[in-house]
Motif scaffolding. Structure first.
Motif, PDB file in Angstrom:
ATOM      1  N   ALA A 138       0.808  -1.222   0.000  1.00 15.74           N
ATOM      2  CA  ALA A 138       0.000   0.000   0.000  1.00 15.74           C
ATOM      3  C   ALA A 138       0.842   1.273   0.000  1.00 15.74           C
ATOM      4  O   ALA A 138       0.326   2.353  -0.264  1.00 15.74           O
ATOM      5  CB  ALA A 138      -0.927   0.001   1.222  1.00 15.74           C
ATOM      6  N   LEU A 139       2.133   1.144   0.295  1.00 16.99           N
ATOM      7  CA  LEU A 139       2.994   2.329   0.340  1.00 16.99           C
ATOM      8  C   LEU A 139       3.159   2.961  -1.031  1.00 16.99           C
ATOM      9  O   LEU A 139       3.228   2.273  -2.048  1.00 16.99           O
ATOM     10  CB  LEU A 139       4.375   1.958   0.877  1.00 16.99           C
ATOM     11  CG  LEU A 139       4.501   1.647   2.354  1.00 16.99           C
ATOM     12  CD1 LEU A 139       5.915   1.178   2.663  1.00 16.99           C
ATOM     13  CD2 LEU A 139       4.152   2.857   3.192  1.00 16.99           C
ATOM     14  N   GLN A 140       3.220   4.275  -1.024  1.00 21.25           N
ATOM     15  CA  GLN A 140       3.582   5.035  -2.221  1.00 21.25           C
ATOM     16  C   GLN A 140       4.900   5.708  -1.882  1.00 21.25           C
ATOM     17  O   GLN A 140       4.921   6.769  -1.272  1.00 21.25           O
ATOM     18  CB  GLN A 140       2.503   6.054  -2.566  1.00 21.25           C
ATOM     19  CG  GLN A 140       1.204   5.409  -2.984  1.00 21.25           C
ATOM     20  CD  GLN A 140       0.114   6.426  -3.235  1.00 21.25           C
ATOM     21  OE1 GLN A 140       0.165   7.558  -2.777  1.00 21.25           O
ATOM     22  NE2 GLN A 140      -0.890   6.002  -3.982  1.00 21.25           N
ATOM     23  N   GLY A 141       5.974   5.048  -2.232  1.00 20.82           N
ATOM     24  CA  GLY A 141       7.291   5.491  -1.776  1.00 20.82           C
ATOM     25  C   GLY A 141       7.410   5.156  -0.306  1.00 20.82           C
ATOM     26  O   GLY A 141       7.366   3.999   0.080  1.00 20.82           O
ATOM     27  N   THR A 142       7.521   6.194   0.514  1.00 21.01           N
ATOM     28  CA  THR A 142       7.545   5.975   1.969  1.00 21.01           C
ATOM     29  C   THR A 142       6.244   6.421   2.619  1.00 21.01           C
ATOM     30  O   THR A 142       6.111   6.363   3.832  1.00 21.01           O
ATOM     31  CB  THR A 142       8.708   6.753   2.608  1.00 21.01           C
ATOM     32  OG1 THR A 142       8.526   8.142   2.364  1.00 21.01           O
ATOM     33  CG2 THR A 142      10.045   6.299   2.058  1.00 21.01           C
ATOM     34  N   LEU A 143       5.288   6.858   1.803  1.00 23.88           N
ATOM     35  CA  LEU A 143       4.043   7.412   2.332  1.00 23.88           C
ATOM     36  C   LEU A 143       2.888   6.426   2.250  1.00 23.88           C
ATOM     37  O   LEU A 143       2.817   5.597   1.345  1.00 23.88           O
ATOM     38  CB  LEU A 143       3.673   8.686   1.571  1.00 23.88           C
ATOM     39  CG  LEU A 143       4.692   9.814   1.608  1.00 23.88           C
ATOM     40  CD1 LEU A 143       4.234  10.966   0.735  1.00 23.88           C
ATOM     41  CD2 LEU A 143       4.932  10.277   3.033  1.00 23.88           C
ATOM     42  N   LEU A 144       1.992   6.567   3.188  1.00 24.31           N
ATOM     43  CA  LEU A 144       0.779   5.772   3.232  1.00 24.31           C
ATOM     44  C   LEU A 144      -0.389   6.755   3.255  1.00 24.31           C
ATOM     45  O   LEU A 144      -0.559   7.495   4.222  1.00 24.31           O
ATOM     46  CB  LEU A 144       0.775   4.891   4.483  1.00 24.31           C
ATOM     47  CG  LEU A 144      -0.301   3.842   4.626  1.00 24.31           C
ATOM     48  CD1 LEU A 144      -0.261   2.867   3.461  1.00 24.31           C
ATOM     49  CD2 LEU A 144      -0.123   3.088   5.934  1.00 24.31           C
ATOM     50  N   THR A 145      -1.174   6.788   2.193  1.00 25.41           N
ATOM     51  CA  THR A 145      -2.273   7.752   2.115  1.00 25.41           C
ATOM     52  C   THR A 145      -3.348   7.406   3.146  1.00 25.41           C
ATOM     53  O   THR A 145      -3.479   6.234   3.546  1.00 25.41           O
ATOM     54  CB  THR A 145      -2.893   7.767   0.710  1.00 25.41           C
ATOM     55  OG1 THR A 145      -3.418   6.466   0.419  1.00 25.41           O
ATOM     56  CG2 THR A 145      -1.869   8.174  -0.343  1.00 25.41           C
ATOM     57  N   PRO A 146      -4.116   8.407   3.582  1.00 21.43           N
ATOM     58  CA  PRO A 146      -5.145   8.151   4.596  1.00 21.43           C
ATOM     59  C   PRO A 146      -6.163   7.086   4.189  1.00 21.43           C
ATOM     60  O   PRO A 146      -6.543   6.244   5.014  1.00 21.43           O
ATOM     61  CB  PRO A 146      -5.823   9.517   4.761  1.00 21.43           C
ATOM     62  CG  PRO A 146      -4.781  10.512   4.380  1.00 21.43           C
ATOM     63  CD  PRO A 146      -4.006   9.842   3.284  1.00 21.43           C
ATOM     64  N   ASP A 147      -6.579   7.070   2.935  1.00 21.72           N
ATOM     65  CA  ASP A 147      -7.561   6.062   2.523  1.00 21.72           C
ATOM     66  C   ASP A 147      -6.971   4.654   2.538  1.00 21.72           C
ATOM     67  O   ASP A 147      -7.629   3.702   2.942  1.00 21.72           O
ATOM     68  CB  ASP A 147      -8.154   6.392   1.156  1.00 21.72           C
ATOM     69  CG  ASP A 147      -7.108   6.486   0.064  1.00 21.72           C
ATOM     70  OD1 ASP A 147      -6.004   6.975   0.333  1.00 21.72           O
ATOM     71  OD2 ASP A 147      -7.415   6.055  -1.080  1.00 21.72           O
ATOM     72  N   ARG A 148      -5.716   4.526   2.154  1.00 20.04           N
ATOM     73  CA  ARG A 148      -5.073   3.208   2.219  1.00 20.04           C
ATOM     74  C   ARG A 148      -4.838   2.781   3.668  1.00 20.04           C
ATOM     75  O   ARG A 148      -4.975   1.612   4.009  1.00 20.04           O
ATOM     76  CB  ARG A 148      -3.758   3.213   1.448  1.00 20.04           C
ATOM     77  CG  ARG A 148      -3.979   3.282  -0.048  1.00 20.04           C
ATOM     78  CD  ARG A 148      -2.706   3.143  -0.805  1.00 20.04           C
ATOM     79  NE  ARG A 148      -2.965   3.171  -2.232  1.00 20.04           N
ATOM     80  CZ  ARG A 148      -2.113   2.786  -3.136  1.00 20.04           C
ATOM     81  NH1 ARG A 148      -0.915   2.358  -2.781  1.00 20.04           N
ATOM     82  NH2 ARG A 148      -2.415   2.839  -4.409  1.00 20.04           N
ATOM     83  N   ARG A 149      -4.506   3.747   4.516  1.00 21.39           N
ATOM     84  CA  ARG A 149      -4.323   3.447   5.938  1.00 21.39           C
ATOM     85  C   ARG A 149      -5.634   2.945   6.550  1.00 21.39           C
ATOM     86  O   ARG A 149      -5.642   1.963   7.284  1.00 21.39           O
ATOM     87  CB  ARG A 149      -3.823   4.674   6.692  1.00 21.39           C
ATOM     88  CG  ARG A 149      -3.601   4.412   8.164  1.00 21.39           C
ATOM     89  CD  ARG A 149      -3.098   5.669   8.877  1.00 21.39           C
ATOM     90  NE  ARG A 149      -2.991   5.457  10.298  1.00 21.39           N
ATOM     91  CZ  ARG A 149      -2.010   4.818  10.910  1.00 21.39           C
ATOM     92  NH1 ARG A 149      -1.012   4.329  10.198  1.00 21.39           N
ATOM     93  NH2 ARG A 149      -2.011   4.667  12.201  1.00 21.39           N
TER      94      ARG A 149
END
Length: 104
Positions: free
Chosen positions: A6-17
Protein backbone atom coordinates in the motif's frame (compact mmCIF):
# COMPACT_ATOMS: atom_id res chain seq x y z
CA UNK A 1 2.84 -7.62 3.28
CA UNK A 2 -0.30 -5.58 2.58
CA UNK A 3 1.21 -2.53 4.28
CA UNK A 4 4.27 -2.67 2.04
CA UNK A 5 2.08 -3.03 -1.04
CA UNK A 6 0.00 0.00 0.00
CA UNK A 7 2.99 2.33 0.34
CA UNK A 8 3.58 5.03 -2.22
CA UNK A 9 7.29 5.49 -1.78
CA UNK A 10 7.54 5.98 1.97
CA UNK A 11 4.04 7.41 2.33
CA UNK A 12 0.78 5.77 3.23
CA UNK A 13 -2.27 7.75 2.11
CA UNK A 14 -5.15 8.15 4.60
CA UNK A 15 -7.56 6.06 2.52
CA UNK A 16 -5.07 3.21 2.22
CA UNK A 17 -4.32 3.45 5.94
CA UNK A 18 -8.03 3.17 6.75
CA UNK A 19 -8.33 0.13 4.51
CA UNK A 20 -5.35 -1.52 6.20
CA UNK A 21 -6.77 -0.73 9.64
CA UNK A 22 -10.09 -2.38 8.65
CA UNK A 23 -8.21 -5.41 7.32
CA UNK A 24 -6.18 -5.62 10.54
CA UNK A 25 -9.38 -5.50 12.58
CA UNK A 26 -10.88 -8.36 10.57
CA UNK A 27 -7.65 -10.29 11.11
CA UNK A 28 -8.00 -9.79 14.87
CA UNK A 29 -5.39 -7.10 15.51
CA UNK A 30 -6.26 -4.29 17.87
CA UNK A 31 -5.81 -0.70 16.60
CA UNK A 32 -2.58 -0.14 18.54
CA UNK A 33 -0.87 -3.25 17.17
CA UNK A 34 -2.11 -2.49 13.65
CA UNK A 35 -0.68 1.03 13.87
CA UNK A 36 2.59 -0.41 15.12
CA UNK A 37 2.80 -2.76 12.12
CA UNK A 38 2.22 0.16 9.77
CA UNK A 39 4.86 2.27 11.54
CA UNK A 40 7.44 -0.52 11.31
CA UNK A 41 6.82 -1.03 7.60
CA UNK A 42 6.97 2.72 6.91
CA UNK A 43 10.20 2.96 8.90
CA UNK A 44 11.76 0.23 6.77
CA UNK A 45 10.71 2.12 3.63
CA UNK A 46 12.32 5.30 4.99
CA UNK A 47 15.52 3.31 5.58
CA UNK A 48 15.66 2.58 1.87
CA UNK A 49 14.05 -0.85 1.58
CA UNK A 50 11.80 -1.46 -1.38
CA UNK A 51 8.11 -1.56 -0.37
CA UNK A 52 7.72 -5.26 -1.18
CA UNK A 53 10.68 -6.08 1.10
CA UNK A 54 9.73 -3.85 4.04
CA UNK A 55 7.94 -6.58 5.98
CA UNK A 56 10.90 -8.96 5.63
CA UNK A 57 13.36 -6.21 6.57
CA UNK A 58 11.37 -5.42 9.71
CA UNK A 59 10.72 -9.06 10.64
CA UNK A 60 12.59 -8.82 13.96
CA UNK A 61 10.54 -5.80 14.98
CA UNK A 62 7.29 -7.35 13.77
CA UNK A 63 7.93 -10.42 15.93
CA UNK A 64 7.52 -8.20 19.01
CA UNK A 65 3.85 -7.65 18.14
CA UNK A 66 1.68 -10.37 19.68
CA UNK A 67 -0.31 -12.50 17.26
CA UNK A 68 -4.06 -11.98 17.31
CA UNK A 69 -5.78 -14.02 19.96
CA UNK A 70 -8.04 -16.88 19.00
CA UNK A 71 -10.86 -15.00 20.67
CA UNK A 72 -10.50 -11.94 18.42
CA UNK A 73 -10.26 -14.11 15.30
CA UNK A 74 -13.33 -16.04 16.43
CA UNK A 75 -15.20 -12.77 16.94
CA UNK A 76 -14.45 -11.64 13.38
CA UNK A 77 -15.47 -15.05 12.04
CA UNK A 78 -18.74 -14.88 14.00
CA UNK A 79 -19.50 -11.44 12.57
CA UNK A 80 -19.00 -12.71 9.01
CA UNK A 81 -21.15 -15.76 9.77
CA UNK A 82 -23.96 -13.59 11.14
CA UNK A 83 -23.73 -11.31 8.11
CA UNK A 84 -23.89 -14.30 5.75
CA UNK A 85 -26.87 -15.80 7.53
CA UNK A 86 -28.65 -12.45 7.47
CA UNK A 87 -28.15 -12.15 3.71
CA UNK A 88 -29.44 -15.71 3.24
CA UNK A 89 -32.54 -15.06 5.33
CA UNK A 90 -33.32 -11.85 3.44
CA UNK A 91 -32.90 -13.74 0.16
CA UNK A 92 -35.25 -16.47 1.37
CA UNK A 93 -37.85 -13.89 2.38
CA UNK A 94 -37.61 -12.15 -1.00
CA UNK A 95 -37.96 -15.49 -2.79
CA UNK A 96 -41.01 -16.37 -0.68
CA UNK A 97 -42.69 -13.04 -1.45
CA UNK A 98 -41.91 -13.44 -5.14
CA UNK A 99 -43.24 -17.02 -5.16
CA UNK A 100 -46.46 -16.04 -3.38
CA UNK A 101 -47.29 -13.02 -5.52
CA UNK A 102 -45.50 -13.39 -8.85
CA UNK A 103 -44.47 -16.99 -9.31
CA UNK A 104 -47.93 -18.54 -9.29
Amino acid sequence: MRAGEALQGTLLTPDRREGLMRLASVMGLNPFDASLVLAIVQDQARRGHRPEHCAAAGADQLLMIPAPTTRSIGKARRLWTIAGLTVCLIGLQLFTVWWLFVGR
